[in-house]
Design a protein around this motif. Structure first.
Motif, PDB file in Angstrom:
ATOM      1  N   ASN A 204       0.820  -1.205   0.000  1.00  0.00           N
ATOM      2  CA  ASN A 204       0.000   0.000   0.000  1.00  0.00           C
ATOM      3  C   ASN A 204       0.859   1.263   0.000  1.00  0.00           C
ATOM      4  OD1 ASN A 204      -1.977   1.930   0.309  1.00  0.00           O
ATOM      5  ND2 ASN A 204      -2.945   0.977   2.085  1.00  0.00           N
ATOM      6  N   ASP A 205       1.023   1.883  -1.168  1.00  0.00           N
ATOM      7  CA  ASP A 205       1.677   3.186  -1.319  1.00  0.00           C
ATOM      8  C   ASP A 205       3.070   3.210  -0.677  1.00  0.00           C
ATOM      9  OD1 ASP A 205       1.826   5.818  -2.258  1.00  0.00           O
ATOM     10  OD2 ASP A 205       1.089   6.632  -0.353  1.00  0.00           O
TER      11      ASP A 205
ATOM     12  N   GLU B 101      17.863 -12.123  14.449  1.00  0.00           N
ATOM     13  CA  GLU B 101      19.295 -12.184  14.760  1.00  0.00           C
ATOM     14  C   GLU B 101      20.130 -12.176  13.475  1.00  0.00           C
ATOM     15  OE1 GLU B 101      22.530 -15.056  17.075  1.00  0.00           O
ATOM     16  OE2 GLU B 101      20.408 -15.603  17.011  1.00  0.00           O
ATOM     17  N   GLU B 102      19.646 -12.859  12.443  1.00  0.00           N
ATOM     18  CA  GLU B 102      20.379 -12.906  11.181  1.00  0.00           C
ATOM     19  C   GLU B 102      20.413 -11.533  10.519  1.00  0.00           C
ATOM     20  OE1 GLU B 102      19.365 -17.556  10.135  1.00  0.00           O
ATOM     21  OE2 GLU B 102      18.191 -15.959   9.224  1.00  0.00           O
ATOM     22  N   VAL B 103      19.285 -10.837  10.558  1.00  0.00           N
ATOM     23  CA  VAL B 103      19.237  -9.497   9.969  1.00  0.00           C
ATOM     24  C   VAL B 103      20.163  -8.561  10.737  1.00  0.00           C
ATOM     25  CG1 VAL B 103      17.738  -7.566   9.351  1.00  0.00           C
ATOM     26  CG2 VAL B 103      16.873  -9.900   9.206  1.00  0.00           C
ATOM     27  N   GLU B 104      20.146  -8.661  12.067  1.00  0.00           N
ATOM     28  CA  GLU B 104      20.980  -7.797  12.898  1.00  0.00           C
ATOM     29  C   GLU B 104      22.456  -8.021  12.613  1.00  0.00           C
ATOM     30  OE1 GLU B 104      21.104  -6.370  17.592  1.00  0.00           O
ATOM     31  OE2 GLU B 104      19.812  -8.017  16.958  1.00  0.00           O
ATOM     32  N   GLN B 105      22.855  -9.265  12.379  1.00  0.00           N
ATOM     33  CA  GLN B 105      24.255  -9.585  12.122  1.00  0.00           C
ATOM     34  C   GLN B 105      24.701  -9.172  10.729  1.00  0.00           C
ATOM     35  OE1 GLN B 105      25.073 -13.736  12.837  1.00  0.00           O
ATOM     36  NE2 GLN B 105      24.219 -13.690  14.894  1.00  0.00           N
ATOM     37  N   LEU B 106      23.780  -9.169   9.773  1.00  0.00           N
ATOM     38  CA  LEU B 106      24.156  -9.067   8.367  1.00  0.00           C
ATOM     39  C   LEU B 106      23.861  -7.722   7.726  1.00  0.00           C
ATOM     40  CD1 LEU B 106      25.224 -10.507   5.846  1.00  0.00           C
ATOM     41  CD2 LEU B 106      22.944 -11.500   5.516  1.00  0.00           C
ATOM     42  N   ALA B 107      22.711  -7.139   8.018  1.00  0.00           N
ATOM     43  CA  ALA B 107      22.259  -5.962   7.263  1.00  0.00           C
ATOM     44  C   ALA B 107      22.808  -4.669   7.854  1.00  0.00           C
ATOM     45  CB  ALA B 107      20.737  -5.921   7.237  1.00  0.00           C
ATOM     46  N   SER B 108      23.334  -3.812   6.991  1.00  0.00           N
ATOM     47  CA  SER B 108      23.760  -2.478   7.410  1.00  0.00           C
ATOM     48  C   SER B 108      22.587  -1.507   7.389  1.00  0.00           C
ATOM     49  CB  SER B 108      24.873  -1.965   6.484  1.00  0.00           C
ATOM     50  OG  SER B 108      24.448  -1.974   5.132  1.00  0.00           O
ATOM     51  N   HIS B 109      21.487  -1.919   6.769  1.00  0.00           N
ATOM     52  CA  HIS B 109      20.332  -1.041   6.576  1.00  0.00           C
ATOM     53  C   HIS B 109      19.093  -1.926   6.620  1.00  0.00           C
ATOM     54  CE1 HIS B 109      18.383   2.593   4.791  1.00  0.00           C
ATOM     55  NE2 HIS B 109      17.537   1.697   4.306  1.00  0.00           N
ATOM     56  N   ILE B 110      18.006  -1.440   7.210  1.00  0.00           N
ATOM     57  CA  ILE B 110      16.772  -2.222   7.225  1.00  0.00           C
ATOM     58  C   ILE B 110      15.612  -1.408   6.663  1.00  0.00           C
ATOM     59  CG2 ILE B 110      17.465  -3.637   9.199  1.00  0.00           C
ATOM     60  CD1 ILE B 110      15.341  -2.045  10.852  1.00  0.00           C
ATOM     61  N   GLU B 111      14.672  -2.141   6.064  1.00  0.00           N
ATOM     62  CA  GLU B 111      13.388  -1.585   5.645  1.00  0.00           C
ATOM     63  C   GLU B 111      12.324  -2.434   6.326  1.00  0.00           C
ATOM     64  OE1 GLU B 111      13.044   1.072   3.864  1.00  0.00           O
ATOM     65  OE2 GLU B 111      15.023   1.322   2.940  1.00  0.00           O
ATOM     66  N   VAL B 112      11.358  -1.781   6.973  1.00  0.00           N
ATOM     67  CA  VAL B 112      10.328  -2.492   7.726  1.00  0.00           C
ATOM     68  C   VAL B 112       8.969  -2.283   7.060  1.00  0.00           C
ATOM     69  CG1 VAL B 112       9.234  -2.830   9.976  1.00  0.00           C
ATOM     70  CG2 VAL B 112      11.638  -2.148   9.856  1.00  0.00           C
ATOM     71  N   ILE B 113       8.282  -3.392   6.770  1.00  0.00           N
ATOM     72  CA  ILE B 113       6.943  -3.367   6.179  1.00  0.00           C
ATOM     73  C   ILE B 113       5.965  -3.954   7.193  1.00  0.00           C
ATOM     74  CG2 ILE B 113       5.488  -4.229   4.310  1.00  0.00           C
ATOM     75  CD1 ILE B 113       7.525  -2.280   3.335  1.00  0.00           C
ATOM     76  N   VAL B 114       4.900  -3.233   7.472  1.00  0.00           N
ATOM     77  CA  VAL B 114       3.862  -3.703   8.395  1.00  0.00           C
ATOM     78  C   VAL B 114       2.508  -3.499   7.720  1.00  0.00           C
ATOM     79  CG1 VAL B 114       2.780  -3.425  10.653  1.00  0.00           C
ATOM     80  CG2 VAL B 114       5.256  -3.131  10.427  1.00  0.00           C
TER      81      VAL B 114
ATOM     82  N   GLY C  91       1.484  -4.129   4.794  1.00  0.00           N
ATOM     83  CA  GLY C  91       1.575  -3.587   3.447  1.00  0.00           C
ATOM     84  C   GLY C  91       2.114  -2.184   3.348  1.00  0.00           C
ATOM     85  N   ARG C  92       2.357  -1.538   4.478  1.00  0.00           N
ATOM     86  CA  ARG C  92       2.843  -0.157   4.474  1.00  0.00           C
ATOM     87  C   ARG C  92       4.304  -0.090   4.930  1.00  0.00           C
ATOM     88  NH1 ARG C  92      -0.667   3.963   3.823  1.00  0.00           N
ATOM     89  NH2 ARG C  92      -2.906   3.509   3.855  1.00  0.00           N
ATOM     90  N   HIS C  93       4.991   0.942   4.466  1.00  0.00           N
ATOM     91  CA  HIS C  93       6.386   1.160   4.845  1.00  0.00           C
ATOM     92  C   HIS C  93       6.415   1.789   6.233  1.00  0.00           C
ATOM     93  CE1 HIS C  93      10.538   3.008   3.642  1.00  0.00           C
ATOM     94  NE2 HIS C  93      10.653   1.868   4.308  1.00  0.00           N
ATOM     95  N   ALA C  94       6.970   1.057   7.222  1.00  0.00           N
ATOM     96  CA  ALA C  94       6.923   1.519   8.607  1.00  0.00           C
ATOM     97  C   ALA C  94       8.192   2.244   9.047  1.00  0.00           C
ATOM     98  CB  ALA C  94       6.666   0.336   9.543  1.00  0.00           C
ATOM     99  N   ALA C  95       9.348   1.861   8.512  1.00  0.00           N
ATOM    100  CA  ALA C  95      10.604   2.483   8.957  1.00  0.00           C
ATOM    101  C   ALA C  95      11.717   2.129   7.986  1.00  0.00           C
ATOM    102  CB  ALA C  95      10.978   2.023  10.372  1.00  0.00           C
TER     103      ALA C  95
END
Length: 303
Positions: A20-21, A189-202, A204-208
Protein backbone atom coordinates in the motif's frame (compact mmCIF):
# COMPACT_ATOMS: atom_id res chain seq x y z
CA UNK A 1 26.20 1.76 -8.30
CA UNK A 2 22.88 0.04 -9.04
CA UNK A 3 19.77 1.30 -7.24
CA UNK A 4 16.17 0.10 -7.11
CA UNK A 5 13.57 2.80 -6.56
CA UNK A 6 10.04 2.03 -5.43
CA UNK A 7 7.81 5.09 -5.75
CA UNK A 8 4.28 5.28 -4.33
CA UNK A 9 3.80 1.64 -5.29
CA UNK A 10 0.74 -0.44 -4.47
CA UNK A 11 -0.22 -3.96 -5.45
CA UNK A 12 -3.56 -5.59 -4.88
CA UNK A 13 -5.05 -8.97 -5.66
CA UNK A 14 -8.79 -8.59 -6.10
CA UNK A 15 -9.98 -6.88 -2.92
CA UNK A 16 -6.78 -7.69 -0.99
CA UNK A 17 -4.18 -4.90 -0.78
CA UNK A 18 -0.77 -6.58 -0.36
CA UNK A 19 1.39 -3.45 -0.71
CA UNK A 20 0.00 0.00 0.00
CA UNK A 21 1.68 3.19 -1.32
CA UNK A 22 5.28 2.14 -0.51
CA UNK A 23 8.22 4.39 -1.34
CA UNK A 24 11.80 3.24 -0.66
CA UNK A 25 15.25 3.12 -2.24
CA UNK A 26 17.47 0.02 -2.16
CA UNK A 27 21.11 0.84 -2.91
CA UNK A 28 24.50 -0.90 -2.80
CA UNK A 29 25.29 -2.93 0.30
CA UNK A 30 23.17 -5.39 2.27
CA UNK A 31 19.61 -4.40 3.15
CA UNK A 32 17.30 -6.45 5.36
CA UNK A 33 13.56 -6.45 4.61
CA UNK A 34 11.55 -7.07 7.77
CA UNK A 35 7.89 -7.58 8.46
CA UNK A 36 5.50 -10.07 10.05
CA UNK A 37 3.99 -12.86 7.97
CA UNK A 38 1.59 -11.44 5.39
CA UNK A 39 3.11 -7.95 5.57
CA UNK A 40 3.84 -7.81 1.82
CA UNK A 41 7.56 -8.65 1.73
CA UNK A 42 7.32 -11.35 -0.94
CA UNK A 43 5.06 -9.17 -3.08
CA UNK A 44 7.62 -6.35 -2.93
CA UNK A 45 10.47 -8.70 -3.87
CA UNK A 46 8.44 -10.11 -6.76
CA UNK A 47 7.85 -6.59 -8.08
CA UNK A 48 11.55 -5.74 -7.72
CA UNK A 49 12.46 -8.96 -9.53
CA UNK A 50 10.07 -8.35 -12.43
CA UNK A 51 7.67 -11.20 -11.60
CA UNK A 52 4.76 -8.89 -10.72
CA UNK A 53 3.62 -5.55 -12.08
CA UNK A 54 2.70 -2.76 -9.67
CA UNK A 55 -1.02 -1.94 -9.61
CA UNK A 56 -0.04 1.72 -9.18
CA UNK A 57 3.27 3.52 -8.84
CA UNK A 58 6.66 2.59 -10.30
CA UNK A 59 9.46 0.11 -9.57
CA UNK A 60 12.65 1.04 -11.45
CA UNK A 61 16.28 -0.05 -11.71
CA UNK A 62 18.56 2.95 -12.26
CA UNK A 63 15.56 4.83 -13.62
CA UNK A 64 14.39 2.07 -15.99
CA UNK A 65 11.11 0.23 -15.34
CA UNK A 66 11.63 -3.38 -14.28
CA UNK A 67 8.30 -4.89 -15.36
CA UNK A 68 8.50 -6.38 -18.87
CA UNK A 69 11.94 -4.86 -19.49
CA UNK A 70 14.23 -7.73 -20.53
CA UNK A 71 17.35 -5.55 -20.48
CA UNK A 72 17.26 -5.07 -16.69
CA UNK A 73 16.85 -8.81 -16.01
CA UNK A 74 20.53 -9.26 -16.88
CA UNK A 75 21.37 -7.23 -13.77
CA UNK A 76 18.99 -8.97 -11.35
CA UNK A 77 19.28 -12.32 -9.60
CA UNK A 78 16.32 -13.63 -7.58
CA UNK A 79 16.18 -16.41 -4.98
CA UNK A 80 12.45 -16.99 -4.34
CA UNK A 81 11.09 -18.54 -1.16
CA UNK A 82 8.91 -21.09 -2.94
CA UNK A 83 10.25 -24.63 -3.22
CA UNK A 84 9.00 -25.44 -6.74
CA UNK A 85 11.97 -26.76 -8.73
CA UNK A 86 12.72 -29.29 -11.49
CA UNK A 87 13.36 -32.25 -9.20
CA UNK A 88 14.21 -34.61 -12.07
CA UNK A 89 17.32 -32.54 -12.92
CA UNK A 90 20.66 -32.72 -11.16
CA UNK A 91 21.93 -29.59 -9.46
CA UNK A 92 24.43 -29.06 -12.26
CA UNK A 93 21.79 -29.47 -14.99
CA UNK A 94 19.51 -26.97 -13.24
CA UNK A 95 22.23 -24.29 -12.98
CA UNK A 96 23.47 -24.93 -16.54
CA UNK A 97 19.89 -24.48 -17.81
CA UNK A 98 19.71 -21.10 -16.07
CA UNK A 99 23.11 -20.15 -17.47
CA UNK A 100 21.94 -20.96 -21.00
CA UNK A 101 18.91 -18.71 -20.55
CA UNK A 102 21.42 -15.87 -20.13
CA UNK A 103 23.46 -16.95 -23.14
CA UNK A 104 26.16 -18.44 -20.89
CA UNK A 105 27.56 -21.94 -20.59
CA UNK A 106 28.89 -24.70 -18.35
CA UNK A 107 31.92 -22.74 -17.16
CA UNK A 108 29.77 -20.01 -15.60
CA UNK A 109 27.45 -22.63 -14.09
CA UNK A 110 30.41 -24.44 -12.53
CA UNK A 111 31.72 -21.20 -11.06
CA UNK A 112 28.32 -20.44 -9.49
CA UNK A 113 28.10 -23.94 -7.96
CA UNK A 114 31.58 -23.50 -6.50
CA UNK A 115 30.58 -20.12 -5.04
CA UNK A 116 27.82 -21.74 -2.97
CA UNK A 117 29.92 -24.85 -2.21
CA UNK A 118 27.59 -27.30 -3.98
CA UNK A 119 30.11 -29.04 -6.22
CA UNK A 120 30.07 -32.15 -4.02
CA UNK A 121 26.36 -32.74 -4.77
CA UNK A 122 26.09 -31.25 -8.25
CA UNK A 123 25.46 -34.60 -9.97
CA UNK A 124 22.70 -35.71 -7.60
CA UNK A 125 19.03 -35.27 -8.48
CA UNK A 126 17.44 -32.21 -6.88
CA UNK A 127 14.73 -34.58 -5.58
CA UNK A 128 17.32 -35.99 -3.16
CA UNK A 129 18.39 -32.56 -1.82
CA UNK A 130 17.62 -31.29 1.66
CA UNK A 131 15.88 -27.92 1.97
CA UNK A 132 19.19 -26.18 2.71
CA UNK A 133 20.79 -27.75 -0.38
CA UNK A 134 17.85 -26.62 -2.51
CA UNK A 135 18.33 -23.09 -1.20
CA UNK A 136 21.99 -23.13 -2.21
CA UNK A 137 21.35 -24.47 -5.72
CA UNK A 138 18.70 -21.76 -6.19
CA UNK A 139 21.36 -19.29 -5.07
CA UNK A 140 23.80 -20.68 -7.67
CA UNK A 141 21.22 -20.25 -10.44
CA UNK A 142 20.64 -16.63 -9.34
CA UNK A 143 24.39 -15.88 -9.35
CA UNK A 144 25.26 -17.57 -12.64
CA UNK A 145 25.19 -14.29 -14.62
CA UNK A 146 26.96 -12.29 -11.86
CA UNK A 147 24.09 -9.85 -11.25
CA UNK A 148 24.64 -6.42 -9.73
CA UNK A 149 21.36 -6.84 -7.80
CA UNK A 150 20.49 -9.90 -5.71
CA UNK A 151 17.02 -10.33 -4.19
CA UNK A 152 16.51 -13.16 -1.69
CA UNK A 153 13.21 -14.14 -0.08
CA UNK A 154 13.81 -15.97 3.23
CA UNK A 155 17.13 -17.43 1.97
CA UNK A 156 18.15 -19.00 5.30
CA UNK A 157 15.11 -21.27 5.57
CA UNK A 158 16.13 -24.90 6.07
CA UNK A 159 19.85 -24.21 6.34
CA UNK A 160 21.93 -25.67 9.13
CA UNK A 161 24.19 -23.29 11.15
CA UNK A 162 27.25 -23.94 8.96
CA UNK A 163 25.30 -23.29 5.75
CA UNK A 164 23.83 -20.08 7.23
CA UNK A 165 27.29 -18.78 8.15
CA UNK A 166 28.59 -19.54 4.64
CA UNK A 167 25.68 -17.70 3.02
CA UNK A 168 26.04 -14.74 5.39
CA UNK A 169 29.75 -14.48 4.53
CA UNK A 170 28.91 -14.61 0.81
CA UNK A 171 26.28 -11.86 1.09
CA UNK A 172 28.66 -9.68 3.13
CA UNK A 173 31.31 -10.04 0.42
CA UNK A 174 28.83 -9.16 -2.28
CA UNK A 175 27.70 -6.07 -0.37
CA UNK A 176 31.33 -5.04 0.19
CA UNK A 177 31.92 -5.35 -3.57
CA UNK A 178 29.25 -2.71 -4.15
CA UNK A 179 26.44 -4.99 -5.24
CA UNK A 180 22.87 -4.28 -4.17
CA UNK A 181 21.71 -7.14 -1.93
CA UNK A 182 18.23 -7.29 -0.40
CA UNK A 183 17.03 -10.22 1.71
CA UNK A 184 13.96 -10.87 3.79
CA UNK A 185 14.09 -12.93 6.94
CA UNK A 186 11.89 -13.65 9.94
CA UNK A 187 14.99 -14.46 12.05
CA UNK A 188 15.88 -11.09 13.53
CA UNK A 189 19.29 -12.18 14.76
CA UNK A 190 20.38 -12.91 11.18
CA UNK A 191 19.24 -9.50 9.97
CA UNK A 192 20.98 -7.80 12.90
CA UNK A 193 24.26 -9.58 12.12
CA UNK A 194 24.16 -9.07 8.37
CA UNK A 195 22.26 -5.96 7.26
CA UNK A 196 23.76 -2.48 7.41
CA UNK A 197 20.33 -1.04 6.58
CA UNK A 198 16.77 -2.22 7.22
CA UNK A 199 13.39 -1.59 5.65
CA UNK A 200 10.33 -2.49 7.73
CA UNK A 201 6.94 -3.37 6.18
CA UNK A 202 3.86 -3.70 8.40
CA UNK A 203 0.42 -4.54 6.94
CA UNK A 204 1.58 -3.59 3.45
CA UNK A 205 2.84 -0.16 4.47
CA UNK A 206 6.39 1.16 4.85
CA UNK A 207 6.92 1.52 8.61
CA UNK A 208 10.60 2.48 8.96
CA UNK A 209 13.92 2.75 7.13
CA UNK A 210 17.58 3.04 8.13
CA UNK A 211 19.92 1.72 10.81
CA UNK A 212 17.76 0.05 13.46
CA UNK A 213 19.60 1.77 16.34
CA UNK A 214 18.91 5.18 14.81
CA UNK A 215 15.28 4.21 14.28
CA UNK A 216 15.03 3.25 17.95
CA UNK A 217 16.42 6.60 19.06
CA UNK A 218 13.84 8.42 16.97
CA UNK A 219 11.02 6.59 18.77
CA UNK A 220 10.66 9.33 21.35
CA UNK A 221 7.20 8.17 22.44
CA UNK A 222 8.68 5.01 23.99
CA UNK A 223 11.03 5.00 27.00
CA UNK A 224 14.63 3.97 26.36
CA UNK A 225 15.83 1.23 28.69
CA UNK A 226 19.35 0.89 30.06
CA UNK A 227 21.22 -1.56 32.24
CA UNK A 228 23.69 0.39 34.41
CA UNK A 229 26.27 -0.93 36.86
CA UNK A 230 28.20 1.47 39.06
CA UNK A 231 30.29 1.70 42.21
CA UNK A 232 27.21 2.94 44.14
CA UNK A 233 23.95 1.94 42.46
CA UNK A 234 21.65 3.30 45.18
CA UNK A 235 23.23 6.75 45.28
CA UNK A 236 23.18 6.92 41.48
CA UNK A 237 19.50 5.90 41.39
CA UNK A 238 18.56 8.55 43.96
CA UNK A 239 20.29 11.27 41.92
CA UNK A 240 18.87 10.19 38.56
CA UNK A 241 15.24 9.69 39.59
CA UNK A 242 14.97 13.36 40.57
CA UNK A 243 15.44 14.39 36.92
CA UNK A 244 12.43 14.51 34.55
CA UNK A 245 14.39 12.62 31.85
CA UNK A 246 14.17 9.47 34.01
CA UNK A 247 10.78 7.77 34.19
CA UNK A 248 11.66 4.86 36.45
CA UNK A 249 14.52 2.94 38.04
CA UNK A 250 14.56 -0.64 39.30
CA UNK A 251 17.37 -2.16 41.37
CA UNK A 252 18.05 -5.60 39.88
CA UNK A 253 19.68 -7.59 42.68
CA UNK A 254 20.20 -10.64 40.46
CA UNK A 255 22.19 -8.65 37.87
CA UNK A 256 23.70 -6.32 40.46
CA UNK A 257 22.62 -3.38 38.33
CA UNK A 258 20.04 -0.66 37.77
CA UNK A 259 17.35 -0.95 35.10
CA UNK A 260 16.54 2.58 34.02
CA UNK A 261 13.76 3.94 31.82
CA UNK A 262 14.65 7.25 30.17
CA UNK A 263 11.93 9.29 28.46
CA UNK A 264 14.31 11.93 27.06
CA UNK A 265 17.19 10.18 25.28
CA UNK A 266 19.31 13.28 24.61
CA UNK A 267 18.94 14.76 28.11
CA UNK A 268 19.57 11.41 29.83
CA UNK A 269 22.80 10.72 27.92
CA UNK A 270 24.16 14.04 29.20
CA UNK A 271 22.71 13.62 32.70
CA UNK A 272 24.18 10.21 33.51
CA UNK A 273 27.92 11.05 33.22
CA UNK A 274 27.40 14.44 34.90
CA UNK A 275 25.63 12.94 37.91
CA UNK A 276 28.28 10.21 38.23
CA UNK A 277 31.05 12.81 38.18
CA UNK A 278 29.34 15.10 40.71
CA UNK A 279 28.78 12.22 43.16
CA UNK A 280 32.17 10.52 42.55
CA UNK A 281 30.45 7.38 41.27
CA UNK A 282 32.27 5.14 38.79
CA UNK A 283 30.18 3.86 35.88
CA UNK A 284 31.11 0.23 35.25
CA UNK A 285 28.49 -0.71 32.61
CA UNK A 286 26.09 1.40 30.57
CA UNK A 287 24.23 -0.84 28.14
CA UNK A 288 21.03 -0.13 26.18
CA UNK A 289 18.71 -3.05 26.86
CA UNK A 290 16.15 -2.37 24.14
CA UNK A 291 18.23 -1.27 21.14
CA UNK A 292 18.20 -4.73 19.63
CA UNK A 293 16.51 -5.25 16.30
CA UNK A 294 13.96 -7.46 18.05
CA UNK A 295 12.90 -4.58 20.31
CA UNK A 296 12.64 -2.10 17.43
CA UNK A 297 10.67 -4.58 15.34
CA UNK A 298 8.24 -5.36 18.17
CA UNK A 299 7.68 -1.64 18.80
CA UNK A 300 6.98 -0.97 15.11
CA UNK A 301 4.61 -3.93 14.70
CA UNK A 302 2.70 -2.96 17.85
CA UNK A 303 2.43 0.72 16.82
Amino acid sequence: MTTINIEHTSRWFGNVVAVNDVTMTIGPGVTGLLGPNGAGKSTLINMMGGFLSPSTGAVTLDGKPIWRNESVYRQIGVVPEREAMYDFLTGREFVVANAELHGLGKQEAQRALATVEMEYAQDRKIATYSKGMRQRVKMASALVHEPSVLLLDEPFNGMDPRQRMQLMDLLRRMGAEGRTVLFSSHILEEVEQLASHIEVIVAGRHAASGDFRKIRRLMTDRPHRYLVRSSDDRALAAALIADPSTAGIEVDLTEGALRIQAVDFGRFTQLLPRVAREHSIRLLTVSPSDESLESVFSYLVAA
